[in-house]
Design a protein around this motif. Sequence first.
Motif: not given
Length: 425
Positions: A115-123, A180-187, A191-194, A275-281
């Motif tokens: 996923s886009k978010e996972a790729k950004l987190q790893v990067e 910044e990209e990650l913030k957008e992906a996490q938003k 939204t899906k989670r809410k 661990v920090q990067a994947f907190k959102s995942t």
Amino acid sequence: MTEVTLTPVITIALDLNSPNFTYAVEELNNLVEANNMEVAETLTQKLDRSDPATYFGKGKIEELKELVIETGVDTVIANDELSPSQIRNIEKAIDARIIDRTGLILEIFANRAQSKEAKLQVELAKLKYQLPRLHTSASQRLDQQTGTSAGGGFTNRGAGESQLELNRRTLQKRITHVQEELKEAQKADETKRKQRDRSELPTVALVGYTNAGKSTIMNGLIKLFGENEEKQVLVKNMLFATLDTSVRKLTLPDQKSFLLSDTVGFVSQLPHQLVQAFKSTLAEAANADLLVQVVDYSDPDYQLMMETTAKTLAEIGIENRPMIVALNKADRIEGPYPTREGNDLIMAATDETSLQELTSMIVELAFDDYETKTLLIPFNRGDVISYLNDNANVLSTEYLAEGTQVTVELGGADLNRFDDFLITN
């Protein structure tokens, strides 16, 4: 199917008198295999502490150099996270590439993210890992030392320093951009989670060590109770086969529904950056009403794996959450299954009886607020009857002169939603 060519590597590890050293080395070799590599040789040394300059002692470094020449291997992987100077010194001494444990796990994650978010987190994790490890290349250092006829040593030394600083600034700029990209992906994910939260369905998250069988359990439950059997998740006998969190809605025969998520697996010494990067995942686990910790019960080191899971959950702030411990892969060892003791279940993910017993435990803990209510619904409120038939466990229906009397199990917001029709508790 294209056959993958495995890259031969040498693994190295320091035994600092740890009782779990053998397990740690075995895990490192499994991580190597997960990265499409194969272990040609393993070299270990017993010391009280790591050499701050070269990790191994001087004599063992010489032995490693000879082993590199003898095997023709050009990559060495260390079991611990190395300092930037240790990496540079070892590479210079053995004339081979050195990857530490953190770098190896980052490579695996980079190759597996979908996923886009996972790729950004790893990067982001890789960039933060690389930043303190930036150094001028051997050719740049040579230029700084020798200079050129046009500008002399001073000019080139400045150019070399500028190049290093430029690399640092480029990395910092990329880190800011990815954040910044990650913030957008996490938003978008938030939204899906809410939206899922508004559905008021209980949420259950599968957590645990990588390759313990979480995805196999999820697929088994999807097959039994999923809305679409095609929405099964990837299963592969490999560490970190899946990185992205999958969420599926399951509906039981009594109309009780819950959301089940399959999260990224853990491993000992999981890099802090990840661990920090994947907190959102792992937010699916953090927000879950119930955790199911999946454990490879057939592994002799399963208790160490459980300790790793507890430590990782605590590190991302998930503590004191209701939990089922699914001691999986019992079909690989002697003994009866499924067998339940408290909230522990000895089971096999490929056994339907085990999955049914696990489901019963999930219902018991995730639906513990459900109550049996009797409602009298006027005949002109067919919408209420339709809702209850589709979304609740209707135990009995009786048609009276005043309307339809139903006895039904209700939980969550539904407990108060139908107060106007309540005739008995």
